[in-house]
Enzyme design. Structure first.
Site, short mmCIF file in Angstrom:
data_model
loop_
_atom_site.label_atom_id
_atom_site.label_comp_id
_atom_site.label_asym_id
_atom_site.label_seq_id
_atom_site.Cartn_x
_atom_site.Cartn_y
_atom_site.Cartn_z
N ASP A 1 9.47 -45.63 52.27
CA ASP A 1 10.20 -44.56 51.55
C ASP A 1 9.25 -43.46 51.07
OD1 ASP A 1 9.11 -45.43 48.97
OD2 ASP A 1 10.54 -47.08 49.10
N ASP B 1 3.44 -52.69 49.45
CA ASP B 1 4.76 -52.25 48.95
C ASP B 1 5.82 -52.87 49.85
OD1 ASP B 1 6.90 -51.02 47.84
OD2 ASP B 1 6.46 -49.03 48.64
N SER B 2 5.97 -54.17 49.70
CA SER B 2 6.84 -54.91 50.62
C SER B 2 8.23 -55.09 50.04
CB SER B 2 6.24 -56.30 50.86
OG SER B 2 6.28 -57.02 49.64
N1 SPD Z 1 13.53 -56.87 45.35
C1 SPD Z 1 13.01 -55.58 45.57
C2 SPD Z 1 11.58 -55.54 45.88
C3 SPD Z 1 11.28 -54.21 46.42
C4 SPD Z 1 9.88 -53.87 46.48
N2 SPD Z 1 9.62 -52.70 47.28
C5 SPD Z 1 10.36 -51.55 46.98
C6 SPD Z 1 10.01 -50.39 47.83
C7 SPD Z 1 9.86 -49.17 47.03
N3 SPD Z 1 8.92 -48.29 47.59
#
Ligand code: SPD
Length: 284
Positions: free
Chosen positions: A94, A164-165
């Site tokens: 994103d 950033d998973s």
């Molecule tokens: N349960 C949601 C975990 C999300 C982590 N990543 C969010 C992406 C935002 N850049």
């Protein structure tokens, strides 16, 4: 009235998943709904949170509260590095983490490795305030499998690696395993920093503990910290900041924050590893 419901807990790495709770987001408009080879991708508009991105019905980010997550994952580990130059983001399609990194003049190279090109395309079109740094010449979007990319990367190259998973479900589970962390450590410079999102303290205790244990097998220190993120399941969200350098005092702040932040500030950075007892209990 139509709602999108996120069900959770979304996973437990060592227990059967039993989704018994949900949070609903009223949909005033569906801006995008489609799927890639990897997942379902939806962008909806909610009257309170604005536009929101969901992957496989899991909340990823909203226009209104995204800064809390993106600032937390980015600025805490950077505050422990002097003048970082090279950064790797795994996931982050994103663009929110890339946007935060672009606030640092010292950073020269940001490699953003996202497996799903659709996430980047949809974010650029429907979430322009988040995906606003893809045109920065320092940001290189690489459409690839993050675990494989890290395995194939040169040693001692990065100052910072950020994960950033999404949640540890399906193929994304490799991003929570010891082998992946070992390669992350290898590609970091000696004074490099690593940080990853570490799930909800209230709903993902078992997964959180497993992640913490795996990180501890690899890094010299592993420090949990947290943020309160209204749109994530039960809000109390954990991150892990890790380093190879056992000689470095993790409490020492050695890099200044950029000016225009909305969540992280200097006072928080000094006490950032002071976490609620529930988090410490999860990690025992
Ligand atoms: N349960 C949601 C975990 C999300 C982590 N990543 C969010 C992406 C935002 N850049």
């Amino acid at each position: 009235m139509k709602f999108l419901y996120e069900l959770y807990p979304s996973t437990n790495l060592n227990e059967a998943v039993n989704k018994t709770v949900s949070t609903g987001f009223q949909i005033s408009k569906t801006l995008y709904s489609g799927s890639s080879d990897f997942q379902e991708v939806d962008v909806i508009e909610n009257p309170f949170y604005g536009r929101a991105l969901f992957l496989d019905n899991l909340m990823m980010t909203t226009e209104k509260d995204e800064f809390i997550y993106h600032e937390s994952l980015t600025h805490v580990p950077i505050s422990r590095i002097k003048n970082p130059e090279r950064v790797l983001i795994i996931g982050g399609g994103d663009g929110g983490i890339a946007r935060e990194l672009c606030k640092y003049k010292s950073i020269k190279e940001i490699n953003l490795v996202e497996i799903d090109e659709l996430v980047v395309t949809v974010s650029k079109e429907f979430l322009p305030s988040i995906a606003c740094s893809f045109n920065d010449p320092r940001v290189n979007f690489i459409c690839a499998d993050g675990a494989k990319y890290v395995e194939d990367s040169a040693s001692n190259y990065y100052d910072l690696v950020l994960i950033d998973s999404s949640d540890p479900v399906g193929p994304g589970i490799v991003l929570f395993q010891e082998k992946f962390y070992t390669h992350c450590k290898r590609i970091l410079k000696t004074d490099g920093q690593f940080a990853a999102q570490g799930m909800g303290a209230f709903v993902e205790a078992a997964s959180q503990k497993m992640m913490f244990q795996n990180l501890n097998k690899v890094f010299s220190y592993v420090k949990p910290y947290y943020a309160v993120i209204p749109t994530y399941p039960t809000s109390l969200w954990v991150f892990f900041n890790c380093s190879n350098n056992a000689k470095q005092n993790p409490e020492t702040i050695i890099n200044e924050l950029p000016e225009e932040l909305k969540y992280i500030n200097k006072a928080m950075l000094s006490a950032v590893y002071a976490v609620p007892q529930i988090i410490l209990e999860n990690l025992k």
